[in-house]
Every structure is written in C-alpha cells, then in structure tokens.
Motif scaffolding. Structure first.
Motif, PDB file in Angstrom:
ATOM      1  N   VAL A   1       0.833  -1.210   0.000  1.00 56.12           N
ATOM      2  CA  VAL A   1       0.000   0.000   0.000  1.00 56.12           C
ATOM      3  C   VAL A   1       0.860   1.250   0.000  1.00 56.12           C
ATOM      4  O   VAL A   1       0.612   2.203  -0.754  1.00 56.12           O
TER       5      VAL A   1
ATOM      6  N   LYS B   1     -10.877   6.178   0.223  1.00 58.24           N
ATOM      7  CA  LYS B   1     -10.895   5.263  -0.909  1.00 58.24           C
ATOM      8  C   LYS B   1     -11.825   4.090  -0.609  1.00 58.24           C
ATOM      9  O   LYS B   1     -11.976   3.666   0.544  1.00 58.24           O
TER      10      LYS B   1
ATOM     11  N   LYS C   1       3.847   0.743  -3.235  1.00 59.35           N
ATOM     12  CA  LYS C   1       3.325   0.449  -4.572  1.00 59.35           C
ATOM     13  C   LYS C   1       1.955   1.073  -4.843  1.00 59.35           C
ATOM     14  O   LYS C   1       1.469   1.005  -5.974  1.00 59.35           O
ATOM     15  N   LYS C   2       1.357   1.646  -3.791  1.00 60.45           N
ATOM     16  CA  LYS C   2       0.013   2.240  -3.903  1.00 60.45           C
ATOM     17  C   LYS C   2      -1.026   1.225  -4.393  1.00 60.45           C
ATOM     18  O   LYS C   2      -1.976   1.582  -5.101  1.00 60.45           O
ATOM     19  N   LYS C   3      -0.843  -0.018  -4.009  1.00 58.01           N
ATOM     20  CA  LYS C   3      -1.791  -1.076  -4.369  1.00 58.01           C
ATOM     21  C   LYS C   3      -2.800  -1.227  -3.242  1.00 58.01           C
ATOM     22  O   LYS C   3      -2.628  -2.038  -2.324  1.00 58.01           O
ATOM     23  N   PHE C   4      -3.872  -0.456  -3.302  1.00 61.21           N
ATOM     24  CA  PHE C   4      -4.823  -0.410  -2.204  1.00 61.21           C
ATOM     25  C   PHE C   4      -5.709  -1.643  -2.135  1.00 61.21           C
ATOM     26  O   PHE C   4      -6.452  -1.807  -1.158  1.00 61.21           O
TER      27      PHE C   4
ATOM     28  N   LEU D   1      -1.841   8.374   4.169  1.00 60.40           N
ATOM     29  CA  LEU D   1      -2.594   7.540   3.236  1.00 60.40           C
ATOM     30  C   LEU D   1      -4.070   7.936   3.251  1.00 60.40           C
ATOM     31  O   LEU D   1      -4.606   8.343   4.285  1.00 60.40           O
TER      32      LEU D   1
END
Length: 260
Positions: free
Chosen positions: A152, A198, A155-158, A194
């Motif tokens: 998260v 979202k 890599k910003k892979k939520f 963060l």
C-alpha cells in the motif's frame, strides 16, 4: 537464482522435519489447548455457539473467530487433538516460505534467506509451531500485515487493504498481542498520509468493525460486561487483586532494559 531456491528448499525440508517428526508423541496439549478444544466441542457436538473468544487480564474478551477456525480444523480431523498439531505445524512451515518472500520483497534475497533459515531452525519457533493456540497464527498475521502495508505504501496497491483487513480481523480475535499490528497500521496511515476515503479502505475498515459484531451482541446480552471491564482497565482501576496503573506500566516497560 538456483542457489536461492536450493537454500529455500533446504530450509523448508528442515522445517518440515523439525515440526512433524514424532508429532503425535511430542504434540503440546496443555491447559490452554484443552480449554479451547472443550469450547469447540460444545460448538460441534452440542451446537452451542459462542459470542466471545479467549479472555485477557482484566476480564476482557476478544472475539470468537479463533474458536470457529478451530472448529473447522477439528471437524475435518473428527475431533482428534493431533489434527490441531498437524495444522499448526503446517502453518509453521508456511511461515518459513512467507518470511522469505516478505524479507526478499521489502529488503533483499539475502535478508529473506537468513530470516527463513533462522525461523526454520529456531528451537523456540519449532516448539511453538507444534501448538495450536492463540499465538499460532501470529507469525503469518504479522508477516502479511507488513507485506500488505509495504504494498500500500510503496506500490500504492490499495487492493491489499482487503488482505490486511482479513488478517487483522483474525489476529484481533486470536491474541491481544496482535492489537499492536492494528496500532502499527493506524500509525502507518497517519505517518504516510494515506487516504481514508478510498473504496478499498472504507470496505476494509467495515470488515474489521463487523467482524466484532459477536462481541457487541455479547455485551448487549450481558449488561455490557466486556465494555465495562475495558473501561475499568483504561481508567487504571483495580483489576482483580492488582491495580493496573502507571507503576505497573513502568515495571513492564523496564523488563527489557533490565534483562539486557
């Protein structure tokens, strides 16, 4: 590349041998395991569901998630206690692979291999990996939490929020020590700024909240017994025959430096 997989395979084989060798003879089944197995028997045989899990000092109860996972294990093994040891040892072997992948991903291959080798051969970990009790899923929960946070943050892979919420929901209902992982997650969200609006974050938060619905039902049926115990603990009031206060916290925090 070949050397990496050779060493990893060697560690996995070593881990399997140490954890499964004479498992039925050396399987730990003490008071904690007996208590949990008795509650699981009530669920499977007597069909009496439970709304609370294990207790912690102060008369506070965690959620019943671990009991229902244990019920699935004992259902498969027809209530034979050694089945718990088999699953616990299997989770220990899986942890060897997982600690390698996490160490390699966050740091490098060398860190992953050293960590896996130490975990596979550690006498302490081998003994605890033969036990099925609240700390059994601890290594896996901690590793997946760290790996998910890495994905998260870096890599910003939520989408990994779903995996994070799942393991935290299990961890918070297995052992109170896993609450530190929840605090770590909240601290990471604040420190790295963060987003909280979202879709993935909102759904994951709801998963954690609704996973504790059984505790809410328990409190409603028992005059908020659990909530009152928690408030008493946080207000530093007497807990049993001891007083949980700042002096107690100081003594706990001084254990490590004194030991060192």
């Amino acid at each position: 590349m070949r050397k990496k997989y050779f060493l990893l395979s060697l560690f996995l084989i070593l881990g399997i041998f140490l954890r499964f060798y004479r498992l039925a003879d050396w399987f730990y089944f003490t008071m904690d395991e007996e208590r949990d197995a008795f509650i699981v028997k009530r669920i499977l045989v007597n069909h009496k569901l439970t709304l609370i899990g294990g207790s912690v000092p102060g008369g506070i109860y965690v959620g019943p998630g671990l009991y229902y996972l244990s019920s699935l294990v004992l259902l498969i093994f027809k209530l034979k206690p050694v089945g718990l040891g088999i699953v616990a040892s299997g989770l220990g072997v899986f942890s060897i692979w997982l600690i390698f992948k996490t160490g390699e991903k966050i740091f490098n291959t060398r860190v992953g291999l050293i960590s896996a080798g130490l975990f596979a051969s550690s006498y302490l970990m081998v003994i605890y990996n033969r036990r099925f009790w609240p700390l059994t899923p601890g290594p896996i929960i901690a590793l997946i939490t760290l790996f998910s946070l890495y994905q998260v943050i870096k890599k910003k892979k939520f989408k990994f929020c779903y995996l994070l919420a799942g393991v935290l929901a299990i961890g918070l209902q297995s052992d109170p020590s896993n609450f530190t992982l929840l605090l770590l997650t909240l601290a990471a969200w604040w420190f790295y700024h963060l987003p909280i609006k979202k879709k993935e974050v909102i759904i994951s938060g709801l998963v954690i909240v609704f996973s504790h619905l059984p505790l809410v039902l328990f409190d409603l049926r028992h005059n908020f017994l659990n909530s009152k115990a928690l408030l008493k603990l946080l207000s530093f009031q007497a807990v049993g025959e001891r007083v949980f206060g700042f002096k107690t916290i100081k003594n706990i925090l001084c254990i490590f430096p004194r030991t060192f």
